[in-house]
Design an enzyme around this catalytic site. Sequence first.
Site, PDB file in Angstrom:
ATOM      1  N   GLU A  89       0.796  -1.218   0.000  1.00  0.00           N
ATOM      2  CA  GLU A  89       0.000   0.000   0.000  1.00  0.00           C
ATOM      3  C   GLU A  89       0.830   1.269   0.000  1.00  0.00           C
ATOM      4  OE1 GLU A  89      -2.067   0.200   4.039  1.00  0.00           O
ATOM      5  OE2 GLU A  89      -1.665  -1.922   3.740  1.00  0.00           O
ATOM      6  N   CYS A 102       3.709   8.242   0.296  1.00  0.00           N
ATOM      7  CA  CYS A 102       4.364   7.275   1.174  1.00  0.00           C
ATOM      8  C   CYS A 102       4.370   5.932   0.454  1.00  0.00           C
ATOM      9  CB  CYS A 102       3.544   7.211   2.463  1.00  0.00           C
ATOM     10  SG  CYS A 102       4.030   5.892   3.554  1.00  0.00           S
ATOM     11  N   CYS A 109       6.984  -7.395   6.685  1.00  0.00           N
ATOM     12  CA  CYS A 109       8.167  -6.844   7.352  1.00  0.00           C
ATOM     13  C   CYS A 109       8.590  -7.841   8.423  1.00  0.00           C
ATOM     14  CB  CYS A 109       7.792  -5.514   8.013  1.00  0.00           C
ATOM     15  SG  CYS A 109       9.175  -4.681   8.827  1.00  0.00           S
ATOM     16  N   CYS A 113       7.755  -4.954  15.176  1.00  0.00           N
ATOM     17  CA  CYS A 113       7.279  -3.898  16.094  1.00  0.00           C
ATOM     18  C   CYS A 113       5.854  -4.236  16.532  1.00  0.00           C
ATOM     19  CB  CYS A 113       7.316  -2.525  15.414  1.00  0.00           C
ATOM     20  SG  CYS A 113       8.957  -2.038  14.871  1.00  0.00           S
ATOM     21  N   CYS A 116       2.539  -2.421  14.977  1.00  0.00           N
ATOM     22  CA  CYS A 116       2.469  -2.183  13.534  1.00  0.00           C
ATOM     23  C   CYS A 116       1.770  -3.333  12.813  1.00  0.00           C
ATOM     24  CB  CYS A 116       3.882  -2.003  12.990  1.00  0.00           C
ATOM     25  SG  CYS A 116       3.932  -1.729  11.211  1.00  0.00           S
ATOM     26  N   CYS A 333       0.024   2.000   8.765  1.00  0.00           N
ATOM     27  CA  CYS A 333       0.830   0.962   8.119  1.00  0.00           C
ATOM     28  C   CYS A 333       0.164  -0.400   8.022  1.00  0.00           C
ATOM     29  CB  CYS A 333       2.072   0.740   8.965  1.00  0.00           C
ATOM     30  SG  CYS A 333       3.419   1.691   8.420  1.00  0.00           S
TER      31      CYS A 333
HETATM   32  N1  SAH Z   1      10.257   0.369   8.990  1.00  0.00           N
HETATM   33  C1  SAH Z   1      10.352   1.791   8.889  1.00  0.00           C
HETATM   34  C2  SAH Z   1       9.334   2.440   7.969  1.00  0.00           C
HETATM   35  C3  SAH Z   1       7.941   1.907   7.976  1.00  0.00           C
HETATM   36  S1  SAH Z   1       6.949   2.253   9.394  1.00  0.00           S
HETATM   37  C4  SAH Z   1      10.320   2.412  10.277  1.00  0.00           C
HETATM   38  O1  SAH Z   1      10.172   1.686  11.249  1.00  0.00           O
HETATM   39  O2  SAH Z   1      10.479   3.616  10.385  1.00  0.00           O
HETATM   40  C5  SAH Z   1       6.629   3.975   9.294  1.00  0.00           C
HETATM   41  C6  SAH Z   1       6.311   4.634  10.619  1.00  0.00           C
HETATM   42  O3  SAH Z   1       4.984   4.299  11.065  1.00  0.00           O
HETATM   43  C7  SAH Z   1       7.249   4.243  11.732  1.00  0.00           C
HETATM   44  O4  SAH Z   1       7.588   5.374  12.480  1.00  0.00           O
HETATM   45  C8  SAH Z   1       6.394   3.273  12.526  1.00  0.00           C
HETATM   46  O5  SAH Z   1       6.879   3.118  13.814  1.00  0.00           O
HETATM   47  C9  SAH Z   1       5.033   3.938  12.441  1.00  0.00           C
HETATM   48  N2  SAH Z   1       3.877   3.109  12.726  1.00  0.00           N
HETATM   49  C10 SAH Z   1       3.674   1.812  12.458  1.00  0.00           C
HETATM   50  N3  SAH Z   1       2.483   1.400  12.893  1.00  0.00           N
HETATM   51  C11 SAH Z   1       1.886   2.480  13.451  1.00  0.00           C
HETATM   52  C12 SAH Z   1       0.628   2.703  14.070  1.00  0.00           C
HETATM   53  N4  SAH Z   1      -0.242   1.731  14.202  1.00  0.00           N
HETATM   54  N5  SAH Z   1       0.368   3.953  14.521  1.00  0.00           N
HETATM   55  C13 SAH Z   1       1.259   4.953  14.375  1.00  0.00           C
HETATM   56  N6  SAH Z   1       2.457   4.807  13.800  1.00  0.00           N
HETATM   57  C14 SAH Z   1       2.779   3.582  13.343  1.00  0.00           C
END
Ligand code: SAH
Length: 346
Positions: A89, A102, A109, A113, A116, A333
Site C-alpha cells: 500500500e 508514502c 516486514c 514492532c 504495527c 501501516c
Molecule cells: N520500517 C520503517 C518504515 C515503515 S513504518 C520504520 O520503522 O520507520 C513507518 C512509521 O509508522 C514508523 O515510524 C512506525 O513506527 C510507524 N507506525 C507503524 N504502525 C503504526 C501505528 N499503528 N500507529 C502509528 N504509527 C505507526
Amino acid sequence: MTILQDFTLPELTEYLTANYSVKPYVAKQIFGWLNKSVDFDGMTNISKPLRQQLAENAVAVAARIVQTRVSVDGTQKFLFELSDKNVVEGVLMKYKYGNTLCVSSQVGCRMGCKFCASTLEGLVRNLTAGEILSQVLSVNALGDGSNRYVTNIVLMGSGEPLDNFDNVVKFLRLVTSKDGINISERNISLSTCGIVPKMRFLADMGFSLNLTLSLHNADNAERQAIMPVTNAYSVEEAISACRYYFEKTGRRVIIEYTLIDHQNDTRAHALKLASLLRGMSAHVNVIALNPVKETGLKGTSESNVKKFIQHLTDLGISATRRRTMGQDIEGACGQLRRRYLNDKHD
Ligand code: SAH
C-alpha cells in the site's frame, strides 16, 4: 518476468538492444512510456510485434493501482498489485507545498514492532527497485501531466527500507535520475526502526536524503518490549548513527515518536527523550498511535499528546505533532492490505 522499471535508461537500452535488437531511440521511447506508467498496449508509437514480444517476457507497470480510497481530508490510500499478485500500500498526502507519497519497500516486514500491522505475518519478500519506483510512477500518472503530481516521497509504507538496502538505493538512483522523474533527494525521506550499520553506510554514500528514526521510547528495556530491533542496536547506538548522519550530510534528523497510551507518554518519558537528544540537531515528530485491532494497544489521548509535546518544548527540544491523516481510510501501516487480504479470504 523482467521488470523493465528496474532499469536505468542505459540498462534498458542495453537489455532491449541485446534481446530484441531494438534501436536506442526506440528504447528511449519505451523508457518514456514506463515513466508515465503506461502498459505495453498503450505504447502507441512502438510496433505491435515488439510490444507483443515484450509482454510475453517483461512487465511494464510493476505496481498497478487496484484500489483507491479517498479520505475526507483529501488523503488518498492506494493498494498496488505487483506482477506476482502480492499487494502493498501507499498513501498520498496533500499539503500546501505539494503532494507527498508514502511508499512501501517490502511485502510485509520482519522487524516485529508490536504496534504495527505490516509485520503481523512477517516478511513475504523484498520489493525490487522498480516495484518501489512503480508506486511513485503510477500515482504520478494520476496528475494532469503539466507538472509533477508527486513532489515528495517518504519511505514509510510497509517494510523496513534498510532491510532491503540495495534495492532501496537503486530506487533512489532511479527516482532522482535526470532521465526519469528527477525528484530531488532533499524531497525524499527514509524512515528506519534503527538498523545502525546501514544508517552509517547511508551517511557515507553521500545522498542528501532526510533520515527519520522511529524511536518511540528512549529507554532500552521499554523499547525492546515494543521494538525487537533494540536487542540488536541500542537506543544510544541508533542516536549516535543519527548524529553521524547529520555530520556527514548536514541534514537534520527527524525522530518519530508514536504515543501509546500508558507506555511511552509520561513526563518521565519526555525527560529521558530530551536528555538523549540534548545538543543534537533533531526534530521530534509526535503522533498518537493509530490503533490496529490485532495489537490491543491504544493511542494516547488528545490532551496527553499536547502535554507530551509541551514537556519536550519546555525542555528545549523541537517537537511538533504530525497531523494524523486519513484515519477514516485505515491510514496506518499495513491496515488496508490486511483488510484487502481478509476480504479476499471471506
Ligand atoms: N520500517 C520503517 C518504515 C515503515 S513504518 C520504520 O520503522 O520507520 C513507518 C512509521 O509508522 C514508523 O515510524 C512506525 O513506527 C510507524 N507506525 C507503524 N504502525 C503504526 C501505528 N499503528 N500507529 C502509528 N504509527 C505507526
